[in-house]
Design an enzyme around this catalytic site. Sequence first.
Site, mmCIF file in Angstrom:
data_model
loop_
_atom_site.group_PDB
_atom_site.id
_atom_site.type_symbol
_atom_site.label_atom_id
_atom_site.label_comp_id
_atom_site.label_asym_id
_atom_site.label_seq_id
_atom_site.Cartn_x
_atom_site.Cartn_y
_atom_site.Cartn_z
ATOM 1 N N GLU A 56 0.801 -1.226 0.000
ATOM 2 C CA GLU A 56 0.000 0.000 0.000
ATOM 3 C C GLU A 56 0.832 1.274 0.000
ATOM 4 O OE1 GLU A 56 -3.861 -0.329 2.323
ATOM 5 O OE2 GLU A 56 -2.596 -1.705 3.439
ATOM 6 N N SER B 212 -6.336 -2.442 1.383
ATOM 7 C CA SER B 212 -6.541 -1.986 0.011
ATOM 8 C C SER B 212 -6.933 -3.123 -0.930
ATOM 9 C CB SER B 212 -5.295 -1.257 -0.533
ATOM 10 O OG SER B 212 -5.111 -0.042 0.134
ATOM 11 N N GLU C 132 -14.726 -5.843 8.355
ATOM 12 C CA GLU C 132 -13.405 -5.466 8.845
ATOM 13 C C GLU C 132 -13.390 -3.985 9.188
ATOM 14 O OE1 GLU C 132 -10.933 -6.418 5.477
ATOM 15 O OE2 GLU C 132 -11.097 -4.384 4.676
ATOM 16 N N ASN D 284 -10.808 -0.518 9.110
ATOM 17 C CA ASN D 284 -9.577 0.136 8.665
ATOM 18 C C ASN D 284 -9.295 1.305 9.608
ATOM 19 O OD1 ASN D 284 -9.214 -1.191 5.855
ATOM 20 N ND2 ASN D 284 -11.348 -0.542 5.889
ATOM 21 N N SER E 182 -11.375 9.854 -1.327
ATOM 22 C CA SER E 182 -11.561 8.701 -0.446
ATOM 23 C C SER E 182 -12.884 8.785 0.308
ATOM 24 C CB SER E 182 -10.411 8.600 0.555
ATOM 25 O OG SER E 182 -9.176 8.382 -0.104
#
Length: 324
Positions: A15, A165, A287, A289, A298
């Site tokens: 990443e 990612s 999940e 992040n 984003s």
Amino acid sequence: MKKNIAVIMGGYSSEVEVSLKSGQVVYNHIDTEKYNPFKVHILQDKWVVLDENNNEFSINRHNFSSEINGKKITFDCVFNAIHGAPGENGTILAYFDLIGLKHTSAPFYQMALTFNKRDTLSVVKQYGIPTATSIYLNQGDTISEDIIIEKVGLPCFVKPNNAGSSFGISKVNAQQELIPAIEKAYKEDSEILIESFLDGTEVSVGVIQYKGDTVVLPITEIVSENDFFDYEAKYEGKSQEITPARISKEEEETVRKTAKRVYEILNMSGFSRSEYILVNSKPHFLEMNTVPGITEESILPQQANKHGISLKELFTNAIEMALN
């Protein structure tokens, strides 16, 4: 006197390029009336501060200082923009704790926990949070395709346990695709997770600490042109990200409550963006992040903007909460 802020970016994982973009956005939007921002590249072969002309100056790893044009620079706070190792898995944050340097992320243990998908799922399941059915494998384990498929069914997802990612993730539709998918995931990590397919609406939820409160940002619906929300969908425009999500008021309220609950269960602080699949109106946690993408495009900045928080305000808040 203005505080010196080290914006760390890069990292040691696949990443790195995404992180460099995120870090540059943070650097560009930090309030320079309050802070002196510095771009700091944390890379496998070097830790360096970059000046306005991209000249590089080494970081002293004993105290995270640098000498720039004959002047010693020390930092008051680190803004963590490293996706993956060593920023998102907590490693470098433990180092900052040891030398007494404040940072914008959650404590290193929380970062390490949430970076490990299996361990995060193990914790939230104990609190009754719905998740996909899953199998965990270490590299070298004996693989029985029949047992795996009997437990998780088809289609299923194979993903590295510690990666972000969407690197190394595959959607498996037929048994003959399983072993190649496992081999692909092992290229990213020695631990992998195989999860059942959840058929429903995918949503992404930002939860942050803002001005001392835990704030759930507007929910984003993910509609991928590809088979799932992979790297292309995330970073190359192969998806629609619809904020606010096209879900019912009841579903929105359930997602918001669940997202805040998961944030609190995991003792989080700072930024987070979690993914859920709504199955029969019930959000299933995928999940979390803890260093989500923070470019202008984003998801988390989009959500903050809908909430009325600019990038400058978002970053100022993160720094101020770290300093206080």
